[in-house]
Design a protein around this motif. Structure first.
Motif, PDB file in Angstrom:
ATOM      1  N   TYR A 155       2.037  47.151  25.698  1.00  0.00           N
ATOM      2  CA  TYR A 155       2.335  46.013  26.549  1.00  0.00           C
ATOM      3  C   TYR A 155       2.350  44.767  25.695  1.00  0.00           C
ATOM      4  O   TYR A 155       1.404  44.468  24.994  1.00  0.00           O
ATOM      5  CB  TYR A 155       1.278  45.901  27.649  1.00  0.00           C
ATOM      6  CG  TYR A 155       1.245  44.570  28.316  1.00  0.00           C
ATOM      7  CD1 TYR A 155       0.097  43.790  28.276  1.00  0.00           C
ATOM      8  CD2 TYR A 155       2.360  44.076  28.953  1.00  0.00           C
ATOM      9  CE1 TYR A 155       0.058  42.566  28.877  1.00  0.00           C
ATOM     10  CE2 TYR A 155       2.330  42.845  29.557  1.00  0.00           C
ATOM     11  CZ  TYR A 155       1.181  42.090  29.521  1.00  0.00           C
ATOM     12  OH  TYR A 155       1.158  40.864  30.117  1.00  0.00           O
ATOM     13  N   THR A 156       3.456  44.037  25.718  1.00  0.00           N
ATOM     14  CA  THR A 156       3.592  42.838  24.916  1.00  0.00           C
ATOM     15  C   THR A 156       3.741  41.643  25.819  1.00  0.00           C
ATOM     16  O   THR A 156       4.599  41.637  26.693  1.00  0.00           O
ATOM     17  CB  THR A 156       4.814  42.923  23.983  1.00  0.00           C
ATOM     18  OG1 THR A 156       4.667  44.052  23.140  1.00  0.00           O
ATOM     19  CG2 THR A 156       4.957  41.669  23.148  1.00  0.00           C
ATOM     20  N   THR A 157       2.903  40.637  25.621  1.00  0.00           N
ATOM     21  CA  THR A 157       3.063  39.400  26.357  1.00  0.00           C
ATOM     22  C   THR A 157       3.653  38.368  25.414  1.00  0.00           C
ATOM     23  O   THR A 157       3.425  38.392  24.210  1.00  0.00           O
ATOM     24  CB  THR A 157       1.703  38.879  26.858  1.00  0.00           C
ATOM     25  OG1 THR A 157       0.863  38.646  25.735  1.00  0.00           O
ATOM     26  CG2 THR A 157       1.047  39.896  27.782  1.00  0.00           C
ATOM     27  N   SER A 202       4.467  36.519  20.278  1.00  0.00           N
ATOM     28  CA  SER A 202       3.985  37.486  21.253  1.00  0.00           C
ATOM     29  C   SER A 202       2.709  38.130  20.755  1.00  0.00           C
ATOM     30  O   SER A 202       2.447  38.183  19.564  1.00  0.00           O
ATOM     31  CB  SER A 202       5.036  38.576  21.498  1.00  0.00           C
ATOM     32  OG  SER A 202       5.259  39.301  20.316  1.00  0.00           O
ATOM     33  N   THR A 203       1.918  38.545  21.706  1.00  0.00           N
ATOM     34  CA  THR A 203       0.693  39.272  21.405  1.00  0.00           C
ATOM     35  C   THR A 203       0.869  40.687  21.891  1.00  0.00           C
ATOM     36  O   THR A 203       1.069  40.916  23.073  1.00  0.00           O
ATOM     37  CB  THR A 203      -0.506  38.628  22.117  1.00  0.00           C
ATOM     38  OG1 THR A 203      -0.631  37.282  21.673  1.00  0.00           O
ATOM     39  CG2 THR A 203      -1.781  39.385  21.797  1.00  0.00           C
ATOM     40  N   SER A 204       0.822  41.631  20.996  1.00  0.00           N
ATOM     41  CA  SER A 204       1.005  43.028  21.375  1.00  0.00           C
ATOM     42  C   SER A 204      -0.345  43.637  21.679  1.00  0.00           C
ATOM     43  O   SER A 204      -1.240  43.597  20.856  1.00  0.00           O
ATOM     44  CB  SER A 204       1.679  43.798  20.228  1.00  0.00           C
ATOM     45  OG  SER A 204       1.864  45.145  20.570  1.00  0.00           O
ATOM     46  N   ARG A 244       0.474  37.031  16.404  1.00  0.00           N
ATOM     47  CA  ARG A 244       1.041  37.869  15.344  1.00  0.00           C
ATOM     48  C   ARG A 244       0.346  39.231  15.303  1.00  0.00           C
ATOM     49  O   ARG A 244       0.325  39.899  14.272  1.00  0.00           O
ATOM     50  CB  ARG A 244       0.939  37.156  13.987  1.00  0.00           C
ATOM     51  CG  ARG A 244       1.763  35.872  13.938  1.00  0.00           C
ATOM     52  CD  ARG A 244       1.772  35.250  12.557  1.00  0.00           C
ATOM     53  NE  ARG A 244       2.462  33.980  12.560  1.00  0.00           N
ATOM     54  CZ  ARG A 244       2.587  33.169  11.501  1.00  0.00           C
ATOM     55  NH1 ARG A 244       2.036  33.531  10.336  1.00  0.00           N
ATOM     56  NH2 ARG A 244       3.236  32.027  11.590  1.00  0.00           N
ATOM     57  N   ASN A 245      -0.234  39.576  16.437  1.00  0.00           N
ATOM     58  CA  ASN A 245      -0.876  40.880  16.627  1.00  0.00           C
ATOM     59  C   ASN A 245      -2.161  41.055  15.817  1.00  0.00           C
ATOM     60  O   ASN A 245      -2.602  42.179  15.593  1.00  0.00           O
ATOM     61  CB  ASN A 245       0.094  42.033  16.332  1.00  0.00           C
ATOM     62  CG  ASN A 245       1.285  42.022  17.265  1.00  0.00           C
ATOM     63  OD1 ASN A 245       1.186  41.571  18.401  1.00  0.00           O
ATOM     64  ND2 ASN A 245       2.418  42.501  16.788  1.00  0.00           N
ATOM     65  N   GLY A 266      -3.390  27.530  14.063  1.00  0.00           N
ATOM     66  CA  GLY A 266      -1.996  27.468  14.487  1.00  0.00           C
ATOM     67  C   GLY A 266      -1.481  28.690  15.200  1.00  0.00           C
ATOM     68  O   GLY A 266      -0.266  28.909  15.249  1.00  0.00           O
ATOM     69  N   ARG A 267      -2.342  29.499  15.778  1.00  0.00           N
ATOM     70  CA  ARG A 267      -1.903  30.698  16.500  1.00  0.00           C
ATOM     71  C   ARG A 267      -2.215  30.555  17.989  1.00  0.00           C
ATOM     72  O   ARG A 267      -3.189  29.909  18.366  1.00  0.00           O
ATOM     73  CB  ARG A 267      -2.618  31.939  15.965  1.00  0.00           C
ATOM     74  CG  ARG A 267      -2.452  32.166  14.466  1.00  0.00           C
ATOM     75  CD  ARG A 267      -1.118  32.785  14.128  1.00  0.00           C
ATOM     76  NE  ARG A 267      -0.945  32.898  12.686  1.00  0.00           N
ATOM     77  CZ  ARG A 267      -1.409  33.920  11.955  1.00  0.00           C
ATOM     78  NH1 ARG A 267      -2.069  34.898  12.560  1.00  0.00           N
ATOM     79  NH2 ARG A 267      -1.206  33.976  10.663  1.00  0.00           N
TER      80      ARG A 267
END
Length: 211
Positions: A45-47, A57-59, A144-145, A181-182
């Protein structure tokens, strides 16, 4: 000839109607996944969010069967300040987020990183006592996961660990070392305490508006 032309026109209109129905069905599909009794596998699920300064996106991996709805993350993260009722008797809230945090008992953060303090309130509203080890059930994920566990602060218990009798709650703070910066979200391993996997906004504190 008139009948043949009419049939051709009717066939064309039917084809256009079916095509439109397919498009509408695709556009109207919900972004909230639901468990299906016949489904036995799950996918990542990726937001994704966009802010004025960063985007990405955060996977969030799903490794368990979708037959158990508690294994599914909520597709839209909860905002900072939201009081959230979770399945099987839990109420949770991210009360406050402290960026560029410098808590006593920790050395300076590594280059390119900052400490982030997250104040959390947890209440057991279920019928049974539940044991909590907060550093094992909460983690920060970035856009960046990257995955960032909580760090221990010498001399300062997080205030969340321990046994929660029915009807009792605690407020405490977890500290994470994360890159500057994330976009940041906090993940709860809900099944470890008998509830749902859950995503909370951390930075930015609210989900950006969606079109």
């Amino acid at each position: 000839m008139v009948i043949a032309a009419t049939r051709r026109r009717a066939g064309q209109m039917l084809a256009v109607g079916l095509g439109t129905a397919v498009v509408v069905a695709g556009c109207g599909s919900s972004s909230h996944p639901k468990a299906s009794p016949s489904s036995t596998t799950s996918t990542t699920y990726t937001t994704s969010t966009t802010s004025p300064s960063t985007s990405g996106s955060t996977s969030i991996p799903r490794t368990a069967s979708t037959e158990d709805p508690n294994q599914l993350y909520n597709p839209i993260p909860f905002n900072v300040g939201d009081v959230v009722g979770l399945p099987n008797g839990w109420s949770m809230q991210v009360r406050k987020v402290k960026l560029s945090y410098a808590p006593a008992g920790l050395a300076a953060a590594p280059d390119g990183q900052q400490y982030v303090g997250v104040e959390i309130k947890m209440v057991n509203v279920g019928p049974e006592a539940v044991s909590v080890n907060a550093t094992k059930i909460f983690t920060i994920a970035d856009d960046r996961n990257g995955q960032h566990p909580a760090v221990a602060v010498a001399g300062h218990p997080n205030g969340l660990d321990g046994s929660y009798a029915p009807g009792t709650g605690r407020t405490g703070e977890l500290v994470f070392a994360v890159p500057f910066g994330r976009q940041l979200r906090m993940l709860l391993d809900g099944p470890a305490i008998g509830t749902q996997r859950t995503v909370f906004q951390i930075d930015p504190p609210k989900v950006p508006p969606r079109d």
